[in-house]
Design an enzyme around this catalytic site. Structure first.
Site, mmCIF file in Angstrom:
data_model
loop_
_atom_site.group_PDB
_atom_site.id
_atom_site.type_symbol
_atom_site.label_atom_id
_atom_site.label_comp_id
_atom_site.label_asym_id
_atom_site.label_seq_id
_atom_site.Cartn_x
_atom_site.Cartn_y
_atom_site.Cartn_z
ATOM 1 N N TYR A 110 -1.266 125.153 48.086
ATOM 2 C CA TYR A 110 -1.642 123.752 47.872
ATOM 3 C C TYR A 110 -2.671 123.331 48.906
ATOM 4 C CZ TYR A 110 1.170 122.066 51.838
ATOM 5 O OH TYR A 110 1.673 121.821 53.093
ATOM 6 N N CYS A 111 -3.339 122.215 48.616
ATOM 7 C CA CYS A 111 -4.307 121.629 49.540
ATOM 8 C C CYS A 111 -4.128 120.114 49.494
ATOM 9 C CB CYS A 111 -5.737 122.059 49.186
ATOM 10 S SG CYS A 111 -6.291 121.504 47.569
ATOM 11 N N ARG A 112 -5.190 119.349 49.576
ATOM 12 C CA ARG A 112 -5.075 117.901 49.506
ATOM 13 C C ARG A 112 -5.082 117.420 48.063
ATOM 14 N NH1 ARG A 112 -7.540 113.332 48.679
ATOM 15 N NH2 ARG A 112 -9.538 114.251 48.200
#
Length: 139
Positions: free
Chosen positions: A101-103
């Site tokens: 995941y990231c932002r």
């Protein structure tokens, strides 16, 4: 001739108005995420269920260290997307399940694809932390 021109203008304006209001009244359907045959795409709910089922899953946060320090999912490991490269060996088994995941989901999709290209067969992207309705931490 003038009446014909006026009639054409009214018809064009009416059609434009109908199209505008029809587009605005259509419910906002979710935009499907681009999927790849190389890696799996999960929802936040599916990722949470997988993490709850199996504590050996690697939870990979591919944001910068600064973003990670501001808040992340408990148990996540920070490895910025730009640091994922075939030139740098990763400390994960090729058959390990890795949830990325990231932002917002852009970098995680890129990272999951890079991992798949590097031979990590069980990499999955679940988008961004902004869509994560569960606990986060700064520890």
């Amino acid at each position: 001739m003038r009446q014909l021109f006026l009639l054409a203008a009214v018809i064009c304006f009416g059609m434009a108005a109908i199209k505008f209001f029809a587009a605005r009244s259509t419910p906002n359907a979710p935009v499907p995420r681009k999927t790849s045959q190389k890696y799996l795409t999960l929802t936040a709910e599916e990722a949470k269920a997988r993490l709850d089922e199996d504590d050996s899953i690697i939870l990979l946060d591919v944001r910068t260290q600064e973003e990670f320090d501001e808040g992340h999912i408990p148990g996540a490991v920070c490895l910025p997307s730009e640091d994922i490269s075939a030139d740098l060996p990763l400390p994960f088994d090729k058959d390990a399940e890795i949830l990325v995941y990231c932002r917002s989901g852009r970098r995680s999709a890129e990272a999951a694809e890079k991992l798949a290209d590097m031979g990590y067969a069980n990499a999955a992207d679940f988008g961004g932390i902004i869509d994560w309705p569960y606990e986060t931490t700064t520890d």
